[in-house]
Design a protein around this motif. Structure first.
Motif, short mmCIF file in Angstrom:
data_model
loop_
_atom_site.label_atom_id
_atom_site.label_comp_id
_atom_site.label_asym_id
_atom_site.label_seq_id
_atom_site.Cartn_x
_atom_site.Cartn_y
_atom_site.Cartn_z
N VAL A 1 0.85 -1.19 0.00
CA VAL A 1 0.00 0.00 0.00
C VAL A 1 0.89 1.24 0.00
CG1 VAL A 1 -1.98 -1.10 1.08
CG2 VAL A 1 -0.21 -0.07 2.51
N THR A 2 0.34 2.36 -0.44
CA THR A 2 1.13 3.58 -0.60
C THR A 2 0.81 4.59 0.50
OG1 THR A 2 -0.52 4.71 -1.95
CG2 THR A 2 1.03 3.25 -3.10
N ILE A 3 1.70 5.55 0.63
CA ILE A 3 1.49 6.64 1.58
C ILE A 3 0.18 7.37 1.28
CG2 ILE A 3 2.44 8.81 2.45
CD1 ILE A 3 4.10 6.35 3.20
N ALA A 4 -0.10 7.61 0.01
CA ALA A 4 -1.32 8.32 -0.38
C ALA A 4 -2.58 7.52 -0.03
CB ALA A 4 -1.29 8.63 -1.87
N GLN A 5 -2.53 6.20 -0.22
CA GLN A 5 -3.69 5.37 0.10
C GLN A 5 -4.00 5.39 1.60
OE1 GLN A 5 -2.16 1.76 -1.81
NE2 GLN A 5 -4.00 1.71 -3.12
N ALA B 1 5.42 9.67 10.29
CA ALA B 1 6.75 9.07 10.23
C ALA B 1 7.01 8.44 8.88
CB ALA B 1 6.91 8.04 11.35
N ARG B 2 6.01 7.71 8.35
CA ARG B 2 6.17 7.09 7.03
C ARG B 2 6.29 8.15 5.94
NH1 ARG B 2 2.84 3.34 9.59
NH2 ARG B 2 0.95 4.45 9.01
N TYR B 3 5.54 9.23 6.06
CA TYR B 3 5.63 10.32 5.08
C TYR B 3 7.05 10.91 5.09
CZ TYR B 3 5.23 14.87 2.92
OH TYR B 3 5.45 15.96 2.12
#
Length: 272
Positions: free
Chosen positions: A35-39, A80-82
């Motif tokens: 999965v992505t940051i945007a999702q 944090a992931r961003y």
């Protein structure tokens, strides 16, 4: 652990949270799919304006690939992931809620970023890190739950390098009479708001120098207006994290800002 700390931890207990997130994500991303940051952004950015606010504060903090970042009160790890994905830096996340840390680790694995992020349960007033361990400390919508604000800011100052930066995005008290429940507290017993002046005074007293001090209240109100005018979210959202009364909480937050009971502050400070 004090009675107040226990009550705050209970507010963010997140019973069965990781399993609920797994079920929610399965609707558009099977378990073996990245999965992505945007999702994840509608789900994992637990503060006003979501990922937009995280991006603004990160830019102001001057984060670079070599920057050692602590996301204090990291929630389920969205900011944090961003930061790790955007700047290529390594980030440590600390949160009082074991359920949030469990979910943060799960979601980080789903994004394929576990090599750049570390999450652990901890208390912001007693952090398990050596003096000068971080170049930047990130704090978003956390201080309102901490009664001993001077102790919080002193601990942040302790773990920063000389010249390190403290980036904070939090609510401040304006004309009082706060309407509850709100996202960080169901009543005033776990809500410890300071005025903008008292916030700045406390920060400077423990050893910080201000380099950015910005009132973001109107920006937040514009964001709320646009969000409320649009269609309700259909995928995983913060309601999965905070429960069925989250819409009432977020509505009260918007009203508190609109009626000048609260304001919204962005600041970046350096350790003297």
């Amino acid at each position: 652990m004090t009675d107040t700390t226990t009550k705050v931890q209970e507010h963010y207990s997140g019973t069965g949270l990781t399993d609920r997130i797994k079920s929610a994500l399965a609707s558009f991303a099977p378990e073996d799919q990245t999965v992505t940051i945007a999702q994840l952004a509608p789900l994992d950015q637990f503060h006003t304006r979501g990922i937009l606010a995280t991006a603004d504060l990160a830019k102001a903090a001057g984060i670079e690939p070599a920057t050692r970042v602590l996301d204090l009160g990291c929630g389920i790890g969205g900011p944090a992931r961003y930061l790790a994905a955007t700047f290529g830096c390594k980030v440590t996340g600390v949160d009082l809620s074991p359920a949030f840390i469990d979910a943060a680790n799960y979601l980080t694995a789903r994004t394929g970023m576990s090599d750049r992020l570390t999450f652990q349960v901890g208390n912001a007033l007693d952090l398990p890190f050596a003096d000068g361990n971080f170049d930047v400390v990130f704090l978003q919508h956390v201080a309102m739950n901490i009664e001993h604000r001077s102790a919080l800011y002193s601990e942040v100052c302790r773990i920063l390098t000389s010249g390190g930066r403290f980036a904070t995005y939090d609510l401040v008290l304006r004309e009082g009479g706060v309407l509850y429940p709100v996202p960080w507290a169901r009543d005033a017993s776990t809500s410890f708001l300071l005025s903008e002046l008292d916030t700045r005074t406390t920060l400077e007293q423990v050893g910080f120098k201000t380099i950015l001090w910005r009132d973001d209240t109107q920006i937040a109100l514009n964001w709320f207006k646009e969000a409320m005018a649009g269609a309700p979210p259909t995928g995983p959202s913060l309601g999965f994290v905070m429960g069925t009364d989250f819409q009432e909480m977020i509505g009260n937050l918007a009203r508190n800002l609109r009626e000048r009971r609260l304001g919204l502050l962005s600041a970046v400070l350096t350790k003297k």
